[in-house]
Design a protein around this motif. Structure first.
Motif, mmCIF file in Angstrom:
data_model
loop_
_atom_site.group_PDB
_atom_site.id
_atom_site.type_symbol
_atom_site.label_atom_id
_atom_site.label_comp_id
_atom_site.label_asym_id
_atom_site.label_seq_id
_atom_site.Cartn_x
_atom_site.Cartn_y
_atom_site.Cartn_z
ATOM 1 N N PHE A 1 -15.447 -20.394 -32.311
ATOM 2 C CA PHE A 1 -16.815 -20.447 -31.810
ATOM 3 C C PHE A 1 -17.390 -21.850 -31.979
ATOM 4 O O PHE A 1 -17.275 -22.454 -33.041
ATOM 5 C CB PHE A 1 -17.711 -19.462 -32.561
ATOM 6 C CG PHE A 1 -17.412 -18.010 -32.286
ATOM 7 C CD1 PHE A 1 -16.515 -17.599 -31.325
ATOM 8 C CD2 PHE A 1 -18.068 -17.031 -33.012
ATOM 9 C CE1 PHE A 1 -16.255 -16.260 -31.089
ATOM 10 C CE2 PHE A 1 -17.833 -15.689 -32.790
ATOM 11 C CZ PHE A 1 -16.930 -15.306 -31.821
ATOM 12 N N LYS A 2 -18.019 -22.344 -30.921
ATOM 13 C CA LYS A 2 -18.733 -23.622 -30.911
ATOM 14 C C LYS A 2 -20.129 -23.321 -30.372
ATOM 15 O O LYS A 2 -20.262 -22.804 -29.264
ATOM 16 C CB LYS A 2 -18.050 -24.651 -30.002
ATOM 17 C CG LYS A 2 -16.554 -24.828 -30.228
ATOM 18 C CD LYS A 2 -16.258 -25.565 -31.497
ATOM 19 C CE LYS A 2 -14.751 -25.796 -31.647
ATOM 20 N NZ LYS A 2 -14.440 -26.392 -32.937
ATOM 21 N N SER A 3 -21.162 -23.610 -31.140
ATOM 22 C CA SER A 3 -22.490 -23.148 -30.754
ATOM 23 C C SER A 3 -23.509 -24.269 -30.618
ATOM 24 O O SER A 3 -23.632 -25.120 -31.489
ATOM 25 C CB SER A 3 -22.986 -22.137 -31.784
ATOM 26 O OG SER A 3 -24.213 -21.592 -31.377
ATOM 27 N N ILE A 4 -24.240 -24.214 -29.486
ATOM 28 C CA ILE A 4 -25.425 -25.050 -29.305
ATOM 29 C C ILE A 4 -26.617 -24.162 -28.943
ATOM 30 O O ILE A 4 -27.685 -24.661 -28.638
ATOM 31 C CB ILE A 4 -25.229 -26.154 -28.236
ATOM 32 C CG1 ILE A 4 -24.991 -25.556 -26.848
ATOM 33 C CG2 ILE A 4 -24.126 -27.105 -28.629
ATOM 34 C CD1 ILE A 4 -25.071 -26.577 -25.723
ATOM 35 N N GLY A 5 -26.420 -22.853 -28.942
ATOM 36 C CA GLY A 5 -27.476 -21.927 -28.543
ATOM 37 C C GLY A 5 -27.691 -20.835 -29.572
ATOM 38 O O GLY A 5 -26.901 -20.663 -30.500
#
Length: 192
Positions: free
Chosen positions: A19-23
């Motif tokens: 998982f890579k998150s900006i939101g």
């Protein structure tokens, strides 16, 4: 050889997610993961959380990626420049060539302006999907299904690949025999 997923299902295949998150998703990443595990685990496919990372953006990147343009969002189609930027972010140190990257963003839309809950268009050789903050509880599993090679199901609202995912009527939804064959045959579905 078999393995167990986080829910205790006996599995003979596994799919690793990073998982890579900006939101900030409406359905938390770990609730969405559990829901994907509910679906795939019933068929012996373990969905495994391999790593997670909150991505720190520059002010220009924040502005550019506030509403990610997913282009036409076709499985075999080209990625947009915004998808290319998104997919370039974060560490790949722990990511294997047979792992799937999952990017969480606030908003996602096609070039024509239509809002999307998710999109599985990704660069060749870098399996990935994007899930928007408005994604349903089944969007993550649905997009992972696309990355594994599954296409939309237009007539069975109990199927994970039904669209829109917010209208899926089963808990958990299922997969049909041909979808299972395709998911297990994917190079990203690794024998345990």
């Amino acid at each position: 050889m078999t393995c167990r997923d986080d829910l205790g299902n006996t599995c003979n295949h596994r799919v690793r997610l990073h998982f890579k998150s900006i939101g900030m998703p409406r359905v938390s990443e770990f609730d969405a993961l559990r829901n994907a595990q509910l679906v795939f685990g019933q068929y012996g496919i373990a969905i495994v959380f391999a790593s997670g990372e909150s991505l720190l953006l520059t002010s220009d990147q924040t502005l550019t990626l506030s509403n990610v343009d997913a282009g036409t969002c076709l499985m075999s189609g080209p990625t947009s420049s915004e998808q290319d930027l998104l997919f370039s972010l974060g560490s790949l140190a722990q990511v294997g060539t047979r792992d799937i990257l999952v990017y969480y963003v606030d908003r996602l839309a096609m070039s024509n302006g239509d809002s999307l809950a998710g999109c599985a268009t990704h660069p060749s050789g870098r399996p990935a999907c994007v899930v928007a903050a408005n994604g349903s509880r089944w969007t993550l599993g649905h997009e992972v299904g696309h990355v594994l090679g599954l296409t939309h199901e237009r007539h069975d609202a109990t199927n994970l690949m039904f669209v829109p995912t917010a209208s899926i009527s089963a808990n958990p939804p299922g997969l049909n025999a041909s979808q299972l064959t395709k998911a297990r045959a994917s190079s990203l579905s690794v024998p345990c």
